[in-house]
Scaffold this active site. Structure first.
Site, short mmCIF file in Angstrom:
data_model
loop_
_atom_site.label_atom_id
_atom_site.label_comp_id
_atom_site.label_asym_id
_atom_site.label_seq_id
_atom_site.Cartn_x
_atom_site.Cartn_y
_atom_site.Cartn_z
N GLU A 1 0.81 -1.23 0.00
CA GLU A 1 0.00 0.00 0.00
C GLU A 1 0.83 1.26 0.00
OE1 GLU A 1 -0.96 -2.62 1.54
OE2 GLU A 1 -3.05 -2.91 0.97
N HIS B 1 -10.36 -5.08 10.68
CA HIS B 1 -10.93 -4.83 9.36
C HIS B 1 -12.22 -4.05 9.42
CE1 HIS B 1 -8.04 -7.98 8.40
NE2 HIS B 1 -8.21 -7.71 7.13
#
Lengths: 394, 436
Positions: free
Chosen positions: A124, A193
């Site tokens: 990322e 998450h």
């Protein structure tokens, strides 16, 4: 009528009542399409769709309007913008050959190829930085984070390389980039998450932060975000991807955009202003429907944009209703609701409040896994109803 | 005879530091002057000034004589080829040429560039000590050959991005000294109108100036992606230091750049110290040119502008030919500490600094080369020095006298191409305006 019933006629203008009158028959082709859609929804949402099938006969849509899921709306938005401007490209994990982790970019790689739809390795920080660099050098990237939880790996690039650069360079270097992906809680994905990042990103000057609710929001705001010459954080919601909404005729145009920075009143009411964003707008509308039976008329405001926040729309509403409740999935401390409270207090609407503002938020804990615990970690419709009644002192 | 005179005049010039005009009168023939000069030049033909008379007569017949002027361009070596240090190679069959051609013009240009950066940095040091510059100030003196050599090897249409020790590159990428110093002093005439400061200066195809260590490397790879995407045959030079070389995002960038064959030259300016930590204490492997693993690399003498230029040319060709990224490690040295708040002697000895200054200073190395090959005169260099001194002085004068940015500018440049918006000030009654 629960919020997860996907076949409630959610037209863009909630104030219009559902048309239940008997009328002309469907065309067989239309019939089959609707059957297929119902079946898909049934498979996805299980028992709740049974009532949808039953209700289907009463559903009548205007000939020009079309049902579209949030996922398809996002897909269409990207497709149209990719076609319109060849500087636009999409990069992220699994966006190309996998058709998107949540199938949001389905079909795009097949249509546009490797150059414009780029699969990245699981890095990322690296690929967010690459996207920002590409934006600085004249392209218009859409950088997808598989979920915004992973954007934390790259947050330095979003804030320090993207958001601040136009200011630091005193206008020499714009950064036209969109960071998009699902934000907030999903279902059973547990603590790492499930975080909502609206407050974190909305804290920073130089960023625009957008949080669509329905399909029209999704399509119009994503198109605006891609056309915007500034860094935009586009917070989607995984649980909304599969939810269909009616798309007005206007929204089917290739040039349909929803302006960033303007909230929308989804339901008119006189007694209390209920402000929300993303998935919880549905919850608010459901709560409003229940309360309407008791004679309480809620005005539901869909923020659409978190930053810059359309405080004026909230103030206008509060000056009419004299009561305010904010609803969000994120944690309470330093959150979107907290900001709304502060802004209302600082503005003209404060004098119109008949009671303090109420915030309905996620529980101030990391997200647990077990279903019963997870259900009780997020605002439920009964929590919203309870809060509204408390605010109204009824 | 001509050659003899050339040699003598050059030597005399170097000795005296002055122009030496030598006139070869060997083939002169003294001709009778016209009788009764109607316009006698006072004092010239008087018997008390016989030398003047000779001079005049000589002047009248000079057309037959040869004049040797030490300053004639025709007397300097217009071009020379130098042997340069061989580069250590990683995953490369052959490296850059070991011979560098240098023309007089190029040499003077590189000298001028490096000397300007040197003087500009020293002026910044001075201004910082006078507290006219504040905050961060990371000086580049000692490393000038890197900036000058790289710029000599790439086109203005290529792209470059570096970290916070950026003043040298800001200059080589086209920003005048005046605007750099004014940015350091935080005035409205600065390149970023005073809003960026030392680490945030930008120019066309120059992306700063980046404060977060290592963050510029993925950005550089992204700029290279844009070059590839647009098919414009441009490349991106992405610089980082030995300290940043251990950052994870670098390896992420290397991976993607190699996968997608991005036209990116990754350059590690290894000045032996990451802030106060020597390379041996920071890196398990100090072979920074090999750290790209699957990306080919070269280790280059960063104190020799010609080495840097040849290596960068080689690297640029590599990228432009579609072979993908390449890494260069420039072995260089900074005279100042990490920043102005670091004296720079707690982690290294003064002797070390002095030794580099005396043996490997990039400006001296170039100057010596050119002088010993008669490519320029000491006088010329002196003149260039004087010009640069004046330029930097004037720039400093501007940087100290230019006003600070007006308060109305405070909230501008939040968004580009957006309608004006209201910005909250320090309290609710302070409503400020922001325009694009």
């Amino acid at each position: 009528m629960t919020h997860s019933d996907p076949y409630i006629n959610r037209s863009a203008d909630w104030s219009k009542p559902t048309d239940l009158g008997g009328g002309s028959a469907f065309s067989p082709a239309e019939d089959r399409l609707k059957m297929a859609a119902s079946l898909k929804c049934f498979l996805r949402s299980g028992k709740n769709a049974v009532s949808a099938l039953r209700r289907r006969e009463f559903h009548r849509s205007a000939p020009a309007a079309v049902q579209m899921t949030v996922r398809d709306a996002l897909n269409q938005a990207m497709d149209e913008e990719l076609e319109r401007d060849e500087r636009v490209f999409l990069m992220g994990e699994e966006v190309a050959q996998y058709d998107g982790a949540y199938k949001v970019s389905r079909g795009l790689w097949k249509k546009y190829g490797d150059k414009r739809i780029i699969d990245t390795p699981i890095t990322e920080m690296g690929f967010a930085g690459i996207a920002v660099g590409a934006a600085m050098a004249g392209l218009r990237p859409i950088c997808e984070f598989m979920t915004f939880n992973f954007s934390m790996q790259a947050i330095d690039q979003v804030i320090n390389s993207a958001a601040k650069t136009y200011y630091m360079s005193a206008g020499l270097q714009p950064v036209p980039i969109v960071f998009r992906g699902p934000n907030g809680a999903s279902a059973g994905v547990a603590a790492q998450h499930s975080q909502c990042f609206a407050a974190w990103y909305a804290h920073c000057p130089g960023l625009k932060v957008v949080s669509p609710w329905n399909s029209e929001d999704a399509k119009g705001l994503l198109k605006s975000a891609i056309r915007d010459d500034n860094p935009v954080v586009f917070l989607e919601n995984e649980l909304m991807y599969g939810v269909p909404f009616e798309m007005s005729e206007e929204s089917q145009s290739k040039d349909f955009t929803v302006p960033i920075g303007k909230a929308k009143v989804e339901r008119q009411g006189n007694h209390v202003t209920v402000v929300s964003h993303s998935r919880y707008v549905s919850h608010c509308l459901d709560a409003a429907a229940v309360l309407a039976k008791e004679g309480i008329e809620c005005e539901v405001v869909n923020l659409r944009t978190i930053r810059p926040m359309d405080v004026e729309s909230i103030e206008t509403s509060v000056m009419k209703t004299n009561h305010l409740v904010t609803v969000e999935g994120g944690w309470p401390q330093f959150g979107v609701g907290a900001e709304i409270c502060a802004r209302i207090m600082e503005g003209p609407a404060f004098n119109y409040l008949d009671s303090p503002v109420t915030r309905v938020t996620g529980v101030d804990i990391p997200m647990p896994y077990a279903k019963i615990l997870e259900d009780h970690s997020l605002p439920q419709i009964k929590d919203i109803i309870f809060s509204i009644k408390k605010t109204l002192n009824v | 005879m001509q050659n003899m005179l050339t040699i003598i005049s050059s030597a005399l010039c170097r000795i005296t530091g002055k122009n030496v005009l030598l006139i070869d009168l060997s083939d002169c023939s003294l001709v009778q002057l016209e009788p009764a000069d109607p316009n006698p030049i006072p004092g010239l033909s008087s018997p008390t000034n016989p030398a003047a008379a000779v001079t005049r007569r000589a002047a009248l017949t000079l057309c037959g004589a040869r004049v040797v002027v030490s300053r004639s361009f025709a007397d300097f070596t217009p071009q020379a080829t130098f042997d340069i240090k061989k580069c250590d190679l990683h995953r490369l069959e052959e490296g850059p040429s070991q011979k560098a051609e240098l023309t007089r013009e190029q040499g003077l240009q590189y000298y001028r560039t490096m000397q300007t950066v040197r003087r500009m940095e020293l002026k910044a040091d001075q201004l910082y000590k006078q507290k006219i510059i504040r905050g961060f100030c990371h000086l580049y003196d000692g490393q000038e050959a890197c900036a000058a050599g790289i710029e000599a090897a790439i086109n203005p249409s290529d792209h470059l991005i570096t970290a916070y020790r950026a003043h040298g590159y800001t200059y080589t990428r086209g920003v005048p000294v005046k605007e750099i110093l004014a940015e350091l002093t935080g005035r409205k005439g600065g390149v970023a109108k005073g809003k960026g400061g030392s680490m945030h200066m930008y120019a066309p195809h120059f992306y700063g100036g980046n404060g977060i260590v290592g963050a510029q490397v993925p950005l550089g790879a992204g700029i290279a992606l844009a070059c590839q995407y647009q098919g414009n045959n441009q490349i991106c030079v992405t610089l980082y230091g030995d300290g940043a070389a251990n950052q994870g995002q670098l390896f992420e960038s290397f991976n993607m750049a190699a996968l997608w064959k991005l036209p990116c030259i990754f350059i590690c300016e290894n000045n032996k110290y990451g802030m106060g930590t020597s390379v041996e204490r920071a890196s398990a492997s100090t072979d920074y040119y090999k750290r790209g693993d699957f990306i080919p690399g070269m280790r280059v003498d960063g104190m020799d502008v010609l080495c840097v230029r040849e290596a960068t040319k080689f690297a640029a060709d590599h990228c432009r030919s579609g072979k993908g990224p390449i890494i260069m490690e420039l072995q260089t040295y900074r005279y100042h500490g990490h920043s102005m708040s670091d004296p720079g002697v707690s982690y290294r000895t003064r002797e070390e600094i002095q030794e580099v200054r005396s043996k490997s200073d990039p400006i001296s190395v170039l100057k010596e080369r050119m002088l010993s090959n008669n490519m320029a005169s000491a006088e010329e260099f002196k003149e260039i020095d004087i010009e640069i001194r004046k330029e930097v002085e004037d720039a400093a004068q501007f940087a100290t006298s230019d006003p600070e940015p007006p308060l109305e500018e405070l909230c501008n440049h939040i968004f580009y191409n957006s309608p004006p918006l209201e910005v909250r000030g320090t309290h609710p009654w302070s409503k400020l305006k922001s325009t694009s």
